[in-house]
Design a protein around this motif. Sequence first.
Motif, PDB file in Angstrom:
ATOM      1  N   PRO A  49      47.023   7.085   0.925  1.00 58.12           N
ATOM      2  CA  PRO A  49      45.634   7.573   0.941  1.00 58.12           C
ATOM      3  C   PRO A  49      45.108   7.797  -0.477  1.00 58.12           C
ATOM      4  CG  PRO A  49      46.959   8.733   2.568  1.00 58.12           C
ATOM      5  CD  PRO A  49      47.921   7.935   1.744  1.00 58.12           C
ATOM      6  N   ILE A  50      43.895   7.342  -0.727  1.00 51.98           N
ATOM      7  CA  ILE A  50      43.280   7.434  -2.053  1.00 51.98           C
ATOM      8  C   ILE A  50      41.910   8.081  -1.925  1.00 51.98           C
ATOM      9  CG2 ILE A  50      42.346   6.128  -4.013  1.00 51.98           C
ATOM     10  CD1 ILE A  50      44.440   3.969  -3.441  1.00 51.98           C
ATOM     11  N   THR A  51      41.630   9.032  -2.826  1.00 49.82           N
ATOM     12  CA  THR A  51      40.292   9.607  -2.955  1.00 49.82           C
ATOM     13  C   THR A  51      39.726   9.206  -4.304  1.00 49.82           C
ATOM     14  OG1 THR A  51      40.807  11.522  -1.557  1.00 49.82           O
ATOM     15  CG2 THR A  51      38.929  11.730  -3.049  1.00 49.82           C
ATOM     16  N   ARG A  84      37.516 -11.244   2.551  1.00 51.60           N
ATOM     17  CA  ARG A  84      38.038 -10.281   1.590  1.00 51.60           C
ATOM     18  C   ARG A  84      38.489  -9.066   2.370  1.00 51.60           C
ATOM     19  NH1 ARG A  84      33.089 -10.699  -0.656  1.00 51.60           N
ATOM     20  NH2 ARG A  84      32.839  -8.438  -0.628  1.00 51.60           N
ATOM     21  N   THR A  85      39.549  -8.457   1.912  1.00 51.87           N
ATOM     22  CA  THR A  85      40.045  -7.249   2.577  1.00 51.87           C
ATOM     23  C   THR A  85      40.204  -6.137   1.541  1.00 51.87           C
ATOM     24  OG1 THR A  85      42.319  -8.075   2.324  1.00 51.87           O
ATOM     25  CG2 THR A  85      41.218  -8.476   4.444  1.00 51.87           C
ATOM     26  N   PRO A  86      39.089  -5.578   1.086  1.00 53.21           N
ATOM     27  CA  PRO A  86      39.181  -4.495   0.101  1.00 53.21           C
ATOM     28  C   PRO A  86      39.913  -3.285   0.676  1.00 53.21           C
ATOM     29  CG  PRO A  86      36.926  -5.304   0.320  1.00 53.21           C
ATOM     30  CD  PRO A  86      37.713  -5.877   1.443  1.00 53.21           C
ATOM     31  N   ALA A  87      40.493  -2.503  -0.236  1.00 49.81           N
ATOM     32  CA  ALA A  87      41.159  -1.269   0.167  1.00 49.81           C
ATOM     33  C   ALA A  87      40.144  -0.288   0.729  1.00 49.81           C
ATOM     34  CB  ALA A  87      41.869  -0.651  -1.034  1.00 49.81           C
ATOM     35  N   LEU A  88      40.584   0.502   1.710  1.00 48.55           N
ATOM     36  CA  LEU A  88      39.752   1.579   2.238  1.00 48.55           C
ATOM     37  C   LEU A  88      40.060   2.852   1.463  1.00 48.55           C
ATOM     38  CD1 LEU A  88      39.985   0.869   6.068  1.00 48.55           C
ATOM     39  CD2 LEU A  88      38.001   0.527   4.581  1.00 48.55           C
ATOM     40  N   VAL A  89      39.033   3.447   0.910  1.00 47.58           N
ATOM     41  CA  VAL A  89      39.174   4.586   0.004  1.00 47.58           C
ATOM     42  C   VAL A  89      38.237   5.697   0.462  1.00 47.58           C
ATOM     43  CG1 VAL A  89      38.811   5.356  -2.387  1.00 47.58           C
ATOM     44  CG2 VAL A  89      39.802   3.094  -1.934  1.00 47.58           C
ATOM     45  N   GLY A 134      34.723  -4.411 -14.304  1.00 45.78           N
ATOM     46  CA  GLY A 134      35.061  -2.995 -14.212  1.00 45.78           C
ATOM     47  C   GLY A 134      34.254  -2.222 -13.195  1.00 45.78           C
ATOM     48  N   GLN A 135      33.305  -2.864 -12.535  1.00 44.68           N
ATOM     49  CA  GLN A 135      32.531  -2.170 -11.496  1.00 44.68           C
ATOM     50  C   GLN A 135      33.401  -1.916 -10.272  1.00 44.68           C
ATOM     51  OE1 GLN A 135      29.263  -4.443  -9.887  1.00 44.68           O
ATOM     52  NE2 GLN A 135      28.371  -2.684  -8.830  1.00 44.68           N
ATOM     53  N   THR A 136      33.285  -0.726  -9.706  1.00 48.43           N
ATOM     54  CA  THR A 136      33.875  -0.470  -8.396  1.00 48.43           C
ATOM     55  C   THR A 136      32.828  -0.825  -7.347  1.00 48.43           C
ATOM     56  OG1 THR A 136      33.291   1.860  -8.773  1.00 48.43           O
ATOM     57  CG2 THR A 136      35.618   1.264  -8.983  1.00 48.43           C
ATOM     58  N   VAL A 137      33.096  -1.882  -6.623  1.00 48.66           N
ATOM     59  CA  VAL A 137      32.153  -2.374  -5.618  1.00 48.66           C
ATOM     60  C   VAL A 137      32.449  -1.648  -4.314  1.00 48.66           C
ATOM     61  CG1 VAL A 137      31.260  -4.399  -4.415  1.00 48.66           C
ATOM     62  CG2 VAL A 137      32.100  -4.609  -6.778  1.00 48.66           C
ATOM     63  N   VAL A 138      31.575  -0.740  -3.927  1.00 51.36           N
ATOM     64  CA  VAL A 138      31.755   0.102  -2.740  1.00 51.36           C
ATOM     65  C   VAL A 138      30.828  -0.414  -1.651  1.00 51.36           C
ATOM     66  CG1 VAL A 138      31.627   2.448  -1.823  1.00 51.36           C
ATOM     67  CG2 VAL A 138      32.334   2.071  -4.208  1.00 51.36           C
ATOM     68  N   ASP A 139      31.428  -0.818  -0.540  1.00 50.73           N
ATOM     69  CA  ASP A 139      30.662  -1.448   0.540  1.00 50.73           C
ATOM     70  C   ASP A 139      30.193  -0.391   1.530  1.00 50.73           C
ATOM     71  OD1 ASP A 139      29.569  -3.033   2.480  1.00 50.73           O
ATOM     72  OD2 ASP A 139      31.314  -4.340   2.729  1.00 50.73           O
ATOM     73  N   LEU A 148      35.180   7.067   4.202  1.00 52.57           N
ATOM     74  CA  LEU A 148      36.190   6.024   4.066  1.00 52.57           C
ATOM     75  C   LEU A 148      35.472   4.675   3.998  1.00 52.57           C
ATOM     76  CD1 LEU A 148      39.306   5.703   3.974  1.00 52.57           C
ATOM     77  CD2 LEU A 148      39.201   5.232   6.442  1.00 52.57           C
ATOM     78  N   LEU A 149      35.524   4.055   2.811  1.00 55.12           N
ATOM     79  CA  LEU A 149      34.744   2.845   2.558  1.00 55.12           C
ATOM     80  C   LEU A 149      35.603   1.783   1.866  1.00 55.12           C
ATOM     81  CD1 LEU A 149      31.538   4.566   1.157  1.00 55.12           C
ATOM     82  CD2 LEU A 149      31.705   3.386   3.358  1.00 55.12           C
ATOM     83  N   PRO A 150      35.277   0.512   2.077  1.00 54.94           N
ATOM     84  CA  PRO A 150      35.970  -0.546   1.335  1.00 54.94           C
ATOM     85  C   PRO A 150      35.563  -0.513  -0.149  1.00 54.94           C
ATOM     86  CG  PRO A 150      34.872  -1.416   3.306  1.00 54.94           C
ATOM     87  CD  PRO A 150      34.343  -0.036   3.076  1.00 54.94           C
ATOM     88  N   VAL A 151      36.562  -0.589  -1.021  1.00 55.70           N
ATOM     89  CA  VAL A 151      36.315  -0.565  -2.464  1.00 55.70           C
ATOM     90  C   VAL A 151      37.144  -1.659  -3.130  1.00 55.70           C
ATOM     91  CG1 VAL A 151      36.430   0.791  -4.603  1.00 55.70           C
ATOM     92  CG2 VAL A 151      35.909   1.935  -2.434  1.00 55.70           C
ATOM     93  N   GLU A 152      36.522  -2.410  -4.025  1.00 59.86           N
ATOM     94  CA  GLU A 152      37.265  -3.364  -4.847  1.00 59.86           C
ATOM     95  C   GLU A 152      36.718  -3.307  -6.263  1.00 59.86           C
ATOM     96  OE1 GLU A 152      36.722  -7.516  -3.638  1.00 59.86           O
ATOM     97  OE2 GLU A 152      35.047  -6.852  -2.388  1.00 59.86           O
ATOM     98  N   VAL A 153      37.504  -3.815  -7.206  1.00 60.03           N
ATOM     99  CA  VAL A 153      37.139  -3.776  -8.618  1.00 60.03           C
ATOM    100  C   VAL A 153      36.753  -5.172  -9.065  1.00 60.03           C
ATOM    101  CG1 VAL A 153      37.924  -3.239 -10.960  1.00 60.03           C
ATOM    102  CG2 VAL A 153      38.746  -1.873  -9.032  1.00 60.03           C
ATOM    103  N   SER A 154      35.619  -5.285  -9.738  1.00 61.82           N
ATOM    104  CA  SER A 154      35.192  -6.562 -10.280  1.00 61.82           C
ATOM    105  C   SER A 154      36.018  -6.892 -11.521  1.00 61.82           C
ATOM    106  CB  SER A 154      33.706  -6.530 -10.640  1.00 61.82           C
ATOM    107  OG  SER A 154      33.320  -7.732 -11.269  1.00 61.82           O
ATOM    108  N   LEU A 155      36.732  -8.015 -11.480  1.00 59.83           N
ATOM    109  CA  LEU A 155      37.608  -8.420 -12.581  1.00 59.83           C
ATOM    110  C   LEU A 155      37.052  -9.584 -13.379  1.00 59.83           C
ATOM    111  CD1 LEU A 155      41.070  -8.189 -10.768  1.00 59.83           C
ATOM    112  CD2 LEU A 155      39.933  -6.454 -12.156  1.00 59.83           C
ATOM    113  N   ALA A 156      35.978 -10.181 -12.920  1.00 54.37           N
ATOM    114  CA  ALA A 156      35.428 -11.345 -13.602  1.00 54.37           C
ATOM    115  C   ALA A 156      34.811 -10.942 -14.941  1.00 54.37           C
ATOM    116  CB  ALA A 156      34.369 -12.011 -12.723  1.00 54.37           C
TER     117      ALA A 156
END
Length: 320
Positions: free
Chosen positions: A187-189, A293-298, A273-278, A259-267
Motif C-alpha cells: 500500500p502506498i500513500t 496500461r496498468t498504472p499502480a493504484l495509490v 517527472g509528472q505524476t499522471v493521476v487518473d 485510490l487512483l491509478p498513478v504513473e510517472v512520465s519518463l519521456a
Amino acid sequence: MDGAEPIPVVIDCDTGVDDALALLFAVRHPGLALRAVTCVAGNTDVDGVVRNTLTVLEQAGAPQVPVARGAERPLIEPVRVARHVHGSDGMGDLGLPAPTRRAADTDAVTLLRHAILSSPRPVTLVPTAPLTNIALLLRTHPEVVRNIGRIVFMGGAVTTGNATPVAEFNVWHDPEAAAVLLTAGVPITMYGLDVFTRVVVPGADVRRLRASTEPGARLAGDLLAHRPASPAAEDDAGGLGDAGAVCAVADPQGITTRLLPVEVSLAPGPTRGQTVVDRRPRPGESEIHGASRTPALVDVALDVDVDRYVKLYLTTVEGP
C-alpha cells in the motif's frame, strides 16, 4: 494512539529544511518509533544531508537512531540540488554547530534492509526525498516488501508542479526511481504538492517556537521562519512541507485520499517527472481503442485538515 504500540517508521530524506521539521516531529511523537534514517542527495549534496540529519537528531535530543549515507546522484539524471530554497548548507544557513554524532558504518540500502526486516512489526517507510535509495532497495532486496506495511511518500502532484509546471521536485529529480517505487506491491500513500503547500504554521506560533529555551522547539521555529508559505503569506508564517507526510502517518484521518491509478512520465520533454493521476470516472478513447496500461493504484491525498495538522505538529514538538 492511546494504548497502541508505536508505529515502526523508517525515514529516507534529503535534509533540507522541511525534512528537518519532519525528523523533529518523528522523534517526538509518542505514536512513532523511528528505527532508522537514510540519506540521499536532493536538497543538498548527500554528505551535507548526512551532516544535517545528524545535527537535527542531536538538537532534538533523539535516541541514537542509526543514520546512513545513500545515493549521491539519481539513477540516470545528474544531481540537481535546491540550495536556492534551503540555503547553502541545506538548513537555512542557521549556523548550527557540527554534530558530535556519527553516521553508521554501512550504506543506506543495507541499513534500510536491516531496519525493515529486523522490525518485529511491519514498518511504515516514509521517503521525503528523491526516491533513489528506495528504488535501489526494492531492486536489490525485494524481500523487504514482506515487512513493509505501507509507504507514505512526499512527492508528486495531481495538478501543479514546482520543479516544472507539472512535476514535483522529488519525483522530477529521479523519475525512474519514482516509477520503481510505484511497483513495490505494498500500500502506498502519495502526499503530494496538493496538500503539501496548504499546511502553514501561523506567524504567532513560529515566533513562540523561536523564543523557546528548548533546543528542538527553537530549531523548529527557526526552520519554519525560513519556509515562508508564499510571498503573500502572513509575516513569519511557515509551511510544514515534508513534515505533513509524517503527520499523515501518525494521524491518517487528517488527510482525505482516493485510490487512483498513478504513473510517472519518463519521456524526455516538458512532462518528464509528472505524476499522471487518473481521476476519470470511466475509461476514455485511449483504452477503448486498445491502449493497455496498468498504472499502480495509490492512495492519493487530495485534501488535508490544516488546523488539525498544525495543532498536531505544535503539540508534538513543544510537548505537553
